[in-house]
Write a protein that holds these residues in place. Structure first.
Motif, PDB file in Angstrom:
ATOM      1  N   UNK A 266       0.833  -1.206   0.000  1.00  0.00           N
ATOM      2  CA  UNK A 266       0.000   0.000   0.000  1.00  0.00           C
ATOM      3  C   UNK A 266       0.869   1.258   0.000  1.00  0.00           C
ATOM      4  N   UNK A 267       1.950   1.234   0.781  1.00  0.00           N
ATOM      5  CA  UNK A 267       2.850   2.398   0.791  1.00  0.00           C
ATOM      6  C   UNK A 267       3.494   2.593  -0.579  1.00  0.00           C
ATOM      7  N   UNK A 268       3.886   1.495  -1.209  1.00  0.00           N
ATOM      8  CA  UNK A 268       4.496   1.616  -2.530  1.00  0.00           C
ATOM      9  C   UNK A 268       3.508   2.202  -3.537  1.00  0.00           C
ATOM     10  N   UNK A 269       2.249   1.802  -3.417  1.00  0.00           N
ATOM     11  CA  UNK A 269       1.223   2.384  -4.291  1.00  0.00           C
ATOM     12  C   UNK A 269       1.099   3.889  -4.040  1.00  0.00           C
ATOM     13  N   UNK A 270       1.128   4.273  -2.788  1.00  0.00           N
ATOM     14  CA  UNK A 270       1.005   5.701  -2.456  1.00  0.00           C
ATOM     15  C   UNK A 270       2.180   6.499  -3.021  1.00  0.00           C
ATOM     16  N   UNK A 271       3.373   5.938  -2.933  1.00  0.00           N
ATOM     17  CA  UNK A 271       4.542   6.636  -3.478  1.00  0.00           C
ATOM     18  C   UNK A 271       4.393   6.807  -4.991  1.00  0.00           C
TER      19      UNK A 271
END
Ligand code: SF4
Length: 243
Positions: free
Chosen positions: A164-169
């Motif tokens: 999820x964090x990678x998607x946000x980045x």
């Protein structure tokens, strides 16, 4: 992001940070990220070459509504048991700065927003000191669910939530990432190095410059660390301003 010296002095005083400082040019302050990574890899033998492993690409980039829906419905790991709801993040989806904390506390879980209560107020003061508002940055956590009993997330929970964090980045495409606290730093950089040795240096994560600093909750418990946090903020401001 310009502001008068007097405004900045008042903000720093409000944060409890003395306005004077020892003027020492920082080793990495004006280096591009690639150079910073080289210096970092040569700096400490106990930093376990985290960068190659830390740069992970998400398989597919979602849009914001789909990502929000996935997080809202997520029951992938045991962290789901301690939450009222998962918290994806808040702030500008076009922010230059993405700030990543550890996991929602009880107040954040109840209010469904990251960085609220006393630590959130301190973070807002810190941002204001470098000419940023809460609304101008994007705020999130490395783990999206509140954990019961104030425990640290398990490796399985950290791994489950990292996508999820990678998607946000990918969606925000910030100029820089600020990681706040030991748990976020260790999870992203895949090291167990003390945070005191990680802060003050530029890393790269998901092709984005990344800086580690103290979590505002820690600064509330240990005000003497605010001086070091201010040094980190200046480093961050220089990067965001392209200096
Ligand atoms: Fe899903 Fe992340 Fe919550 Fe685990 S912590 S249930 S992966 S949203």
């Amino acid at each position: 992001m310009t502001q008068s010296a007097e405004e900045q002095r008042l903000y720093l005083q409000a944060m409890g940070i003395p306005v004077w400082e020892v003027r020492q040019p920082h080793l990495l302050q004006n280096l591009p990220v690639a150079d910073a990574v080289v210096v970092e890899s040569e700096r400490e033998s106990d930093v376990e070459s985290p960068l190659a492993e830390a740069v992970v690409e998400p398989p597919t980039v979602l849009n914001w509504p789909d990502l929000q829906q996935q997080v809202s419905n997520c029951t992938t790991c045991a962290a789901r048991q301690g939450r009222m709801q998962p918290i994806l993040g808040a702030g500008s989806e076009q922010a230059d700065l993405l700030i990543v904390g550890e996991m929602p506390n009880a107040d954040e879980d109840r209010l469904a927003a990251p960085f609220v209560s006393a630590s959130g107020q301190l973070l807002e003061g810190m941002l204001k000191a470098i000419g940023l508002s809460r609304q101008a940055v994007y705020l999130t956590h490395i783990v999206k669910c509140h954990l019961e009993e104030h425990r640290d997330p398990t490796p399985e929970e950290l791994s489950a939530c990292q996508g999820f964090l990678l998607q946000q980045i990918k969606l925000v495409q910030p100029k820089a990432i600020l990681l706040l606290g030991r748990i976020a730093a260790h999870a992203c950089l895949q090291v167990n190095t003390p945070l005191t040795q990680l802060r003050g240096e530029w890393f790269e994560f998901a092709a984005t410059p990344l800086l580690v600093s103290y979590h505002p909750a820690y600064l509330l418990r240990k005000p003497s660390a605010k001086r070091l946090a201010w040094q980190d903020l200046k480093l961050l401001r220089a990067r965001l301003q392209g200096e």
